[in-house]
Design a protein around this motif. Structure first.
Motif, PDB file in Angstrom:
ATOM      1  N   GLN A  39       0.669  -1.265   0.297  1.00  8.14           N
ATOM      2  CA  GLN A  39       0.160   0.116   0.127  1.00  8.14           C
ATOM      3  C   GLN A  39       0.810   1.048  -0.069  1.00  8.14           C
ATOM      4  N   MET A  40       1.997   1.047   0.827  1.00  7.47           N
ATOM      5  CA  MET A  40       2.771   2.405   0.897  1.00  7.47           C
ATOM      6  C   MET A  40       3.639   2.500  -0.528  1.00  7.47           C
ATOM      7  N   VAL A  41       4.071   1.312  -1.126  1.00 11.10           N
ATOM      8  CA  VAL A  41       4.484   1.526  -2.475  1.00 11.10           C
ATOM      9  C   VAL A  41       3.810   2.139  -3.510  1.00 11.10           C
ATOM     10  N   ALA A  42       2.475   1.725  -3.318  1.00  8.28           N
ATOM     11  CA  ALA A  42       1.286   2.231  -4.363  1.00  8.28           C
ATOM     12  C   ALA A  42       1.229   3.951  -3.956  1.00  8.28           C
ATOM     13  N   ASN A  43       1.528   4.244  -2.806  1.00  2.70           N
ATOM     14  CA  ASN A  43       1.426   5.570  -2.407  1.00  2.70           C
ATOM     15  C   ASN A  43       2.591   6.408  -2.926  1.00  2.70           C
ATOM     16  N   PHE A  44       3.736   5.754  -2.883  1.00  2.97           N
ATOM     17  CA  PHE A  44       5.088   6.378  -3.373  1.00  2.97           C
ATOM     18  C   PHE A  44       4.856   6.575  -4.857  1.00  2.97           C
ATOM     19  N   GLU A  45       4.213   5.831  -5.571  1.00  2.33           N
ATOM     20  CA  GLU A  45       4.125   5.536  -7.216  1.00  2.33           C
ATOM     21  C   GLU A  45       3.050   6.708  -7.246  1.00  2.33           C
ATOM     22  N   ALA A  46       2.281   7.066  -6.439  1.00  2.00           N
ATOM     23  CA  ALA A  46       1.149   8.181  -6.792  1.00  2.00           C
ATOM     24  C   ALA A  46       1.715   9.499  -6.410  1.00  2.00           C
ATOM     25  N   GLY A  47       2.669   9.744  -5.663  1.00  3.15           N
ATOM     26  CA  GLY A  47       3.213  10.839  -5.346  1.00  3.15           C
ATOM     27  C   GLY A  47       2.753  11.239  -4.057  1.00  3.15           C
ATOM     28  N   GLY A  48       2.285  10.553  -3.060  1.00  2.00           N
ATOM     29  CA  GLY A  48       1.505  10.998  -1.998  1.00  2.00           C
ATOM     30  C   GLY A  48       2.509  10.659  -0.702  1.00  2.00           C
ATOM     31  N   ALA A  49       3.626  10.422  -0.781  1.00  4.02           N
ATOM     32  CA  ALA A  49       4.598  10.055   0.489  1.00  4.02           C
ATOM     33  C   ALA A  49       5.450  11.279   0.661  1.00  4.02           C
ATOM     34  N   ALA A  50       5.983  11.351   1.970  1.00  2.00           N
ATOM     35  CA  ALA A  50       6.942  12.414   2.330  1.00  2.00           C
ATOM     36  C   ALA A  50       8.146  12.400   1.481  1.00  2.00           C
ATOM     37  N   ILE A  51       8.653  11.192   1.038  1.00  2.00           N
ATOM     38  CA  ILE A  51       9.667  10.857   0.274  1.00  2.00           C
ATOM     39  C   ILE A  51       9.498  11.751  -1.136  1.00  2.00           C
ATOM     40  N   ASN A  52       8.411  11.709  -1.744  1.00  2.00           N
ATOM     41  CA  ASN A  52       8.029  12.099  -2.932  1.00  2.00           C
ATOM     42  C   ASN A  52       8.134  13.803  -2.817  1.00  2.00           C
ATOM     43  N   GLN A  53       7.786  14.229  -1.802  1.00  2.39           N
ATOM     44  CA  GLN A  53       7.700  15.796  -1.667  1.00  2.39           C
ATOM     45  C   GLN A  53       9.224  16.373  -1.422  1.00  2.39           C
ATOM     46  N   LEU A  54       9.908  15.439  -0.778  1.00  2.00           N
ATOM     47  CA  LEU A  54      11.272  15.864  -0.355  1.00  2.00           C
ATOM     48  C   LEU A  54      12.109  15.880  -1.708  1.00  2.00           C
ATOM     49  N   CYS A  55      11.980  14.802  -2.561  1.00  2.00           N
ATOM     50  CA  CYS A  55      12.748  14.501  -3.812  1.00  2.00           C
ATOM     51  C   CYS A  55      12.530  15.570  -4.569  1.00  2.00           C
ATOM     52  N   ARG A  56      11.192  16.070  -4.788  1.00  2.00           N
ATOM     53  CA  ARG A  56      10.854  17.361  -5.514  1.00  2.00           C
ATOM     54  C   ARG A  56      11.409  18.518  -5.036  1.00  2.00           C
ATOM     55  N   ALA A  57      11.356  18.860  -4.000  1.00  2.00           N
ATOM     56  CA  ALA A  57      11.872  19.922  -3.316  1.00  2.00           C
ATOM     57  C   ALA A  57      13.292  20.160  -3.188  1.00  2.00           C
ATOM     58  N   ASN A  58      14.098  18.901  -3.285  1.00  2.00           N
ATOM     59  CA  ASN A  58      15.564  19.022  -3.370  1.00  2.00           C
ATOM     60  C   ASN A  58      16.227  18.549  -4.793  1.00  2.00           C
ATOM     61  N   GLY A  59      15.419  18.192  -5.356  1.00  2.00           N
ATOM     62  CA  GLY A  59      15.898  18.111  -6.814  1.00  2.00           C
ATOM     63  C   GLY A  59      16.445  16.466  -6.958  1.00  2.00           C
ATOM     64  N   ALA A  60      15.877  15.825  -6.668  1.00  2.00           N
ATOM     65  CA  ALA A  60      16.148  14.128  -6.728  1.00  2.00           C
ATOM     66  C   ALA A  60      15.141  13.460  -7.749  1.00  2.00           C
ATOM     67  N   GLU A  61      15.652  12.371  -8.566  1.00  2.00           N
ATOM     68  CA  GLU A  61      14.838  11.516  -9.333  1.00  2.00           C
ATOM     69  C   GLU A  61      14.504  10.318  -8.537  1.00  2.00           C
ATOM     70  N   LEU A  62      13.315  10.104  -8.314  1.00  2.00           N
ATOM     71  CA  LEU A  62      12.842   8.863  -7.313  1.00  2.00           C
ATOM     72  C   LEU A  62      12.594   7.736  -8.218  1.00  2.00           C
TER      73      LEU A  62
END
Length: 339
Positions: free
Chosen positions: A96-119
């Motif tokens: 379920q959390m993997v699906a959340n990552f893939e949908a862009g809804g987790a903390a890691i998605n926001q932090l990667c976007r904010a700091n310029g990382a390709e997830l």
């Protein structure tokens, strides 16, 4: 040897490997240090930012390192030891959390976007958990190597830094088991609440890990990765080795990610020379682990989320270090006296 390193064929092949892998470029580090000392600031006044810039210079082989491509890898796995009741949440949460990552809804998605990382998120056979390590080996050597090679294959050889994280219900128990097996000490010192275990749950985790360590006593560090570890821990080890072979520095996340590489550390501490630890986790075992490994975390933010969140946040600090290193004027360029 690095060209023929992957796919990894034997766990015992890791012994002695460090001597055949790239090392830090001392000349680039010295040149970066000289530049730091010529910038328009008192020497050492930017503290850890200066150290980070020099670290990056050494591992990228240039006195003016830049981060054009930052790759974030999150590996997910499920664990048979959860059959012992060591986690308050079901293993279905991992998918379920993997699906959340893939949908862009987790903390890691926001932090990667904010700091310029390709997830990238790599789910490792979630429908087939590893075996319960209190009853036998969590993985066969073949399965462990397969997970390591999947981790290695995920690394972008053109990246300037690789951020590593994980997701897996029950993997705080795996982390404590690997730390106890490869660093030593009392099991209770390595066990924490994870995703919310109470005192009774922590005591249960401790007993389960003690049983696993007793069953698998006398094994080598790399064997412990197979017998006690999970697929995501093995993948993290594979990614660390692949990054090293490509001369790419690594940012490890928190406790679980750092514990995942203890088999490499116990085999040869030099295998982790290119690794930074992003943050000091609030999990109690992490401070002990950092001390044992001689690693000073970039951040101390009382985080314990996992999923690479601390690594993505620390990337922003690393980028700031390089912006100062590359963008500041020297005393000579600025016409400032005292340089």
């Amino acid at each position: 040897m690095t060209d023929s390193l992957f796919p990894l064929a034997r766990l015992d092949g890791i012994v002695g490997l460090a001597a055949h892998l790239p090392i830090a470029d001392a000349a680039a580090a010295d040149a970066a240090r000289a530049r730091q000392n010529s910038l328009t600031k008192p020497p050492g006044s930017l503290g850890r930012l200066e150290e980070l810039a020099i670290f990056m210079a050494a591992w990228r082989g240039t006195d003016r390192p830049a981060i054009k491509t930052a790759q974030a890898l999150v590996f997910a796995g499920n664990h048979g030891v959860c059959d012992q009741g060591v986690n308050p949440f079901p293993q279905a949460v991992t998918a379920q959390m993997v699906a959340n990552f893939e949908a862009g809804g987790a903390a890691i998605n926001q932090l990667c976007r904010a700091n310029g990382a390709e997830l990238s998120v790599i789910a490792l056979d979630l429908d087939t958990p590893t075996q319960d390590f209190t009853k036998g080996a969590a993985m066969s050597e073949e399965d462990c190597l397969a997970a390591m090679n999947r981790g290695a294959a995920a690394v972008n050889p053109l990246a300037d830094i690789v951020l590593l994280g994980e997701m897996g219900i029950g993997n705080s128990t795996i982390a404590a088991a690997l730390a106890a097996a490869n660093i030593g000490g009392d099991v209770a010192d390595w066990v924490g609440p994870g995703t919310g275990s109470d005192a009774e749950g922590i005591a249960l985790k401790t007993r389960v890990i003690e049983a696993g360590l007793s069953l698998h006593a006398g094994q080598s560090a790399m064997q412990s990765l197979a017998t006690l570890g999970g697929r995501e821990q093995a993948a993290i080890c594979g990614a660390v080795l692949a990054a090293r072979a490509a001369g790419i520095p690594v940012m490890l996340d928190g406790y679980i990610c750092t514990a995942a590489v203890t088999p490499l550390f116990a085999t040869d501490a030099a295998l982790l020379d290119h690794c930074l630890v992003a943050h000091a986790s609030a999990e109690p075992g992490h401070a002990l682990l950092l001390e044992a490994m001689g690693k000073d975390p970039v951040l101390r933010f009382d985080m314990r989320l996992g999923e690479g969140s601390g690594a993505a946040l620390a990337l922003g600090v690393l980028r700031s270090a390089l912006e100062c290193h590359n963008g500041m004027a020297t005393f000579a360029e600025a016409g400032v006296a005292g340089g």
